[in-house]
Design a protein around this motif. Structure first.
Motif, PDB file in Angstrom:
ATOM      1  N   VAL A 374       1.052  -1.138   0.159  1.00 48.51           N
ATOM      2  CA  VAL A 374       0.043  -0.020   0.047  1.00 48.51           C
ATOM      3  C   VAL A 374       1.014   1.115  -0.037  1.00 48.51           C
ATOM      4  CG1 VAL A 374      -1.830  -1.089   1.108  1.00 48.51           C
ATOM      5  CG2 VAL A 374      -0.221  -0.189   2.425  1.00 48.51           C
ATOM      6  N   TYR A 375       0.544   2.262  -0.738  1.00 47.32           N
ATOM      7  CA  TYR A 375       1.314   3.504  -0.675  1.00 47.32           C
ATOM      8  C   TYR A 375       0.406   4.763  -0.670  1.00 47.32           C
ATOM      9  CZ  TYR A 375       1.350   5.297  -5.550  1.00 47.32           C
ATOM     10  OH  TYR A 375       0.946   6.153  -6.633  1.00 47.32           O
ATOM     11  N   GLY A 376       0.908   5.879  -0.518  1.00 46.84           N
ATOM     12  CA  GLY A 376       0.064   7.056  -0.673  1.00 46.84           C
ATOM     13  C   GLY A 376       0.859   8.203  -1.003  1.00 46.84           C
ATOM     14  N   LEU A 377       0.331   9.411  -0.966  1.00 44.54           N
ATOM     15  CA  LEU A 377       0.666  10.486  -1.553  1.00 44.54           C
ATOM     16  C   LEU A 377       1.971  10.909  -0.507  1.00 44.54           C
ATOM     17  CD1 LEU A 377       0.828  13.073  -2.816  1.00 44.54           C
ATOM     18  CD2 LEU A 377      -0.936  14.178  -1.551  1.00 44.54           C
ATOM     19  N   GLN A 378       1.839  10.863   0.881  1.00 51.34           N
ATOM     20  CA  GLN A 378       2.977  11.092   1.660  1.00 51.34           C
ATOM     21  C   GLN A 378       4.166  10.431   1.427  1.00 51.34           C
ATOM     22  OE1 GLN A 378       2.938  13.698   3.693  1.00 51.34           O
ATOM     23  NE2 GLN A 378       1.102  14.397   2.940  1.00 51.34           N
ATOM     24  N   ASP A 379       3.925   8.934   1.216  1.00 53.56           N
ATOM     25  CA  ASP A 379       5.096   8.255   0.638  1.00 53.56           C
ATOM     26  C   ASP A 379       5.861   8.808  -0.525  1.00 53.56           C
ATOM     27  OD1 ASP A 379       4.354   6.427   2.496  1.00 53.56           O
ATOM     28  OD2 ASP A 379       3.330   5.114   1.156  1.00 53.56           O
ATOM     29  N   VAL A 380       4.949   9.211  -1.380  1.00 53.56           N
ATOM     30  CA  VAL A 380       5.867   9.967  -2.597  1.00 53.56           C
ATOM     31  C   VAL A 380       6.472  11.489  -2.063  1.00 53.56           C
ATOM     32  CG1 VAL A 380       5.401  10.616  -4.783  1.00 53.56           C
ATOM     33  CG2 VAL A 380       3.768   8.931  -4.087  1.00 53.56           C
ATOM     34  N   ILE A 381       5.770  12.039  -1.308  1.00 51.11           N
ATOM     35  CA  ILE A 381       6.313  13.344  -0.774  1.00 51.11           C
ATOM     36  C   ILE A 381       7.808  13.061  -0.091  1.00 51.11           C
ATOM     37  CG2 ILE A 381       6.008  15.425   0.675  1.00 51.11           C
ATOM     38  CD1 ILE A 381       3.035  15.343  -0.303  1.00 51.11           C
ATOM     39  N   LYS A 382       7.579  11.935   0.705  1.00 58.46           N
ATOM     40  CA  LYS A 382       8.870  12.071   1.773  1.00 58.46           C
ATOM     41  C   LYS A 382       9.983  11.360   0.900  1.00 58.46           C
ATOM     42  CE  LYS A 382       7.946   9.734   5.513  1.00 58.46           C
ATOM     43  NZ  LYS A 382       7.775   8.739   6.621  1.00 58.46           N
ATOM     44  N   LEU A 383       9.815  10.500  -0.040  1.00 58.96           N
ATOM     45  CA  LEU A 383      10.944   9.920  -0.838  1.00 58.96           C
ATOM     46  C   LEU A 383      11.589  11.148  -1.721  1.00 58.96           C
ATOM     47  CD1 LEU A 383      10.003   6.257  -1.703  1.00 58.96           C
ATOM     48  CD2 LEU A 383      11.460   7.011  -0.101  1.00 58.96           C
ATOM     49  N   ARG A 384      10.551  11.825  -2.267  1.00 58.03           N
ATOM     50  CA  ARG A 384      11.377  12.908  -3.227  1.00 58.03           C
ATOM     51  C   ARG A 384      11.975  14.166  -2.357  1.00 58.03           C
ATOM     52  NH1 ARG A 384       9.996  12.267  -8.248  1.00 58.03           N
ATOM     53  NH2 ARG A 384       7.990  11.619  -9.059  1.00 58.03           N
ATOM     54  N   GLN A 385      11.468  14.416  -1.065  1.00 58.77           N
ATOM     55  CA  GLN A 385      12.076  15.334  -0.266  1.00 58.77           C
ATOM     56  C   GLN A 385      13.490  14.524   0.025  1.00 58.77           C
ATOM     57  OE1 GLN A 385       9.264  15.822   2.665  1.00 58.77           O
ATOM     58  NE2 GLN A 385       8.343  17.641   2.037  1.00 58.77           N
ATOM     59  N   MET A 386      13.261  13.362   0.570  1.00 57.76           N
ATOM     60  CA  MET A 386      14.780  12.663   0.886  1.00 57.76           C
ATOM     61  C   MET A 386      15.794  12.868  -0.235  1.00 57.76           C
ATOM     62  SD  MET A 386      13.291   9.601   2.990  1.00 57.76           S
ATOM     63  CE  MET A 386      14.816   8.488   2.843  1.00 57.76           C
ATOM     64  N   LEU A 387      15.463  12.608  -1.396  1.00 54.28           N
ATOM     65  CA  LEU A 387      16.198  12.547  -2.496  1.00 54.28           C
ATOM     66  C   LEU A 387      16.830  14.270  -2.796  1.00 54.28           C
ATOM     67  CD1 LEU A 387      17.485  11.385  -5.079  1.00 54.28           C
ATOM     68  CD2 LEU A 387      15.208  11.848  -6.190  1.00 54.28           C
ATOM     69  N   GLU A 388      15.947  14.664  -2.744  1.00 58.29           N
ATOM     70  CA  GLU A 388      16.289  16.403  -3.064  1.00 58.29           C
ATOM     71  C   GLU A 388      17.196  16.992  -1.994  1.00 58.29           C
ATOM     72  OE1 GLU A 388      15.979  17.523  -5.899  1.00 58.29           O
ATOM     73  OE2 GLU A 388      14.543  15.692  -6.786  1.00 58.29           O
ATOM     74  N   GLY A 389      16.989  16.460  -0.628  1.00 57.74           N
ATOM     75  CA  GLY A 389      17.554  16.996   0.131  1.00 57.74           C
ATOM     76  C   GLY A 389      19.135  16.337   0.411  1.00 57.74           C
ATOM     77  N   SER A 390      19.358  14.935  -0.218  1.00 54.45           N
ATOM     78  CA  SER A 390      20.421  14.314  -0.315  1.00 54.45           C
ATOM     79  C   SER A 390      21.727  15.177  -0.356  1.00 54.45           C
ATOM     80  CB  SER A 390      20.321  13.002  -1.018  1.00 54.45           C
ATOM     81  OG  SER A 390      20.428  13.299  -2.432  1.00 54.45           O
ATOM     82  N   GLN A 391      22.876  14.632  -0.297  1.00 49.85           N
ATOM     83  CA  GLN A 391      24.304  15.364  -0.613  1.00 49.85           C
ATOM     84  C   GLN A 391      24.524  14.812  -1.953  1.00 49.85           C
ATOM     85  OE1 GLN A 391      25.322  17.623   1.468  1.00 49.85           O
ATOM     86  NE2 GLN A 391      23.331  17.223   2.457  1.00 49.85           N
TER      87      GLN A 391
END
Length: 657
Positions: A374-391
């Motif tokens: 199961v997946y939802g919008l918050q999963d997508v937002i969290k992963l995209r934020q983690m990626l964009e905020g990575s080093q």
């Protein structure tokens, strides 16, 4: 930098004997004295003889025989086979046929222990060198290697690369090198390990020794990198299909994840072994507690637990029936349990490689199994934020975005999921699989162009500063203090979306983020922002079909498995008697039951009802060593069953039932 949860608890530099209790560690090499100091088959035996006499199988699976003969002939090979496809035989048999010892580079202690224990059950002279051994134990193994008394030796890449170990190998007679989990060499892969980069030394210092690299998970880019970094560009490549037809793929919108998980397990997998993956340690603990509260044997597994507890929980999972492990991605690599009936994801994996690897831990025995998520919008937002905020640098982020987009595409697809998954890995399935949720219950679509334009406009009109729930409230015309304070009850998009429920709007926004029309604020506050991709939609140049999120009925377990379906057990009493005896034998030896016999072998014993050792030898999976060790024991169980069931039948006939 790798997330700490990927390998914590299994790093070969850290465990001690007490952390890995499930296999008895050899007190000395004499622990193998019950095995012959000659090879279990003559060096001149053919691969087919070894397959039959040692492993108890009549014929090779597709590509297995080709790989084996390539190595036996002295060639190098790169092998890509799905989990459960029989990769290990591709190097184990050549190591036994060729003179010398086969050296297997394996990334994890758990994997080494599993494979060595299983090989020794077959009478194969196998051992491992890792940090769980005391110095004197390691010396005994090293002496056995130098004396030519081993068929297979397992070690970790970090140990192999030590100058002392390389010198030791140069003094030994070697039949081959096998690099297992070869995708770990890829810096673009999901399981990258820097120690694998040093394995190019094998081509430099042991060019006369055949080498084979094996993996179950690698797209075309990763395959090229494996070949280049391991100097296998001139090797023959053996690419088997990625399809695991016994696994049913199911992905649903996340509404109430805990309830959805409980409903799934209750309706389809009561009493089955399974793995539940979560993104965070806290969620692992909470989910394990939820399952325990509802009567399941559920054990947590993450890097924050003491090493002893992780080892104990893994031990129970391997040895006991019906245990569910709730874990971060720290758990799973190298777990060779064949009867995992389901893998559930409560959070979205970062890539299709990770998803395929993790779901591939289900159904290694070929029986029907389920990959449920199961997946939802918050999963997508969290992963995209983690990626964009990575080093990571721009190149890294671009590749990771592509991988994430492919994962999201699989989630939102309206056609066959298996076809899309296989296509990603360069494989082809000509027809719909008939064993994924989109085939079994095809999703409805609707023309969402107007709704999408309203959603995008509202994000813009509210200043691209708010999260999804706030924007939905504005669209639906909710009159609350926060909206009044912001003055958004006066903008043109206030109340223009009252025709859809909040749940329906969440589906719209989830698909917009998944398909790249919106993004989450990279600063981490969850605000939705427009991307360049949305311009044609806002201008009315593009029409969009959206996926409906229907209320789904649970898919019957009996419908699972378009291939590999096993007939139901027609003799439950006999089945339980065989399993009970297998468990007793396993407990006596300190190994998991499947090391004695796989379920498929027990099923065939039950169906065939052999009456002699000669008949038992015809059962698939019963080689010479296991026939000698266990044949009479299981014949005795069958005899007792025959006597017991015959007595019951006579009583029924006598009473007129």
């Amino acid at each position: 930098m790798l997330p700490s949860d990927i390998y914590s608890g299994f790093l070969l530099s850290s465990p001690t004997h007490s952390f890995c209790p499930r296999w008895p560690i050899m007190d000395s090499y004499s622990d193998l004295d019950h095995l012959s100091h000659e090879k279990p088959v003559a060096p001149t035996s053919s691969p087919e003889d070894v397959l039959h006499k040692v492993f108890g199988y009549e014929s090779f699976r597709p590509l297995q025989g080709d790989v084996v003969h390539e190595l036996v002939g002295g060639g190098n090979a790169m092998v890509l086979m799905p989990t459960g496809g029989g990769k290990s035989l591709c190097y184990q048999i050549p190591a036994m046929v060729r003179p010398g010892t086969g050296v297997v580079i394996s990334p994890l202690i758990a994997l080494m222990h599993d494979q060595v224990a299983a090989l020794r059950q077959l009478g194969v002279r196998a051992a491992f060198l890792n940090s769980s051994l005391a110095p004197e134990q390691a010396r005994d193994i090293e002496n056995a290697l130098l004396q030519g008394e081993l068929d297979l030796l397992y070690c970790a890449p970090e140990r192999l690369l030590q100058p002392r170990m390389l010198s030791l190998l140069e003094d030994a007679s070697l039949s081959l090198f096998a690099i297992d989990e070869a995708h770990c060499v890829s810096q673009w892969g999901h399981d990258f390990r820097s120690d694998y980069l040093g394995l190019s030394v094998l081509a430099e210092r042991f060019s006369h020794v055949p080498r084979i690299a094996l993996t179950a998970t690698a797209d075309e880019r990763t395959r090229r990198e494996i070949a280049e970094r391991l100097s296998l560009t001139d090797a023959r490549h053996f690419i088997s299909g990625f399809d695991r037809p016994n696994i049913q793929y199911r992905i649903a919108a996340k509404t109430n994840a805990n309830k959805q998980l409980l409903d799934f397990i209750r309706s389809e997998h009561p009493g089955d072994s399974g793995i539940v993956y979560c993104l965070s340690r806290n969620k692992v603990e909470a989910t394990a507690a939820l399952l325990q509260k509802n009567g399941y044997t559920a054990l947590p597994y993450h890097a924050g637990l003491p090493a002893e507890q992780r080892a104990h929980n893994q031990e129970r999972f391997l040895r006991e029936d019906g245990v569910i492990v709730v874990a971060t991605i720290a758990f799973g690599m190298g777990i060779d349990k064949p009867d995992v009936r389901f893998v559930a994801h409560l959070d979205l994996p970062k890539s299709l490689e990770a998803y395929y690897q993790e779901t591939g831990r289900a159904g290694r025995d070929g029986n029907p199994s389920t990959a449920w998520m199961v997946y939802g919008l918050q999963d997508v937002i969290k992963l995209r934020q983690m990626l964009e905020g990575s080093q990571g640098n721009d190149t890294f982020k671009r590749v990771e975005r592509q991988k994430m987009d492919a994962m999201l595409g699989l989630c939102e697809i309206t056609t066959c999921r298996r076809q899309a998954l296989l296509r990603y890995f360069g494989d082809q399935l000509d027809e719909r699989c008939g064993n994924c949720d989109t085939c079994l219950t095809p999703p409805e679509t609707w023309n969402g162009t107007d709704a999408v334009r309203k959603a995008l406009s509202c994000v813009y009109r509210t200043g691209q500063r708010f999260g999804v729930n706030y924007v939905i409230d504005v669209l639906r015309g909710v009159d609350n203090e926060r909206i009044r304070q912001a003055g958004h009850q006066a903008i043109t998009t206030f109340g223009i979306g009252a025709e859809l429920t909040a749940t329906q709007w969440k589906s719209v926004f989830r698909q917009l983020v998944a398909n790249g029309y919106l993004r989450a604020d990279p600063e981490g506050y969850g605000a939705l922002q427009l991307t360049e991709s949305c311009r044609p939609v806002l201008r009315g140049e593009v029409a969009l079909e959206l996926r409906k999120d229907p209320e789904r009925k649970a898919v019957s377990k009996t419908s699972a498995g378009r291939a590999g379906n096993k007939a139901p057990i027609t003799d439950p009493e006999g089945w339980e008697a065989l399993r009970r005896r297998r468990k007793e034998l396993a407990d006596e030896q300190g190994v998991p039951p499947f090391v004695i016999f796989h379920d498929a072998t027990l099923q065939e014993i039950l169906e065939r009802r052999p009456a002699t050792l000669e008949e038992m030898a015809q059962v698939s999976g019963v080689g010479a060593a296991k026939l000698e060790r266990y044949g009479a024991i299981f014949l005795e169980v069958l005899g007792e069953l025959e006597q017991s069931q015959g007595s019951v039948q006579r009583q029924e006939e006598h009473s007129g039932i």
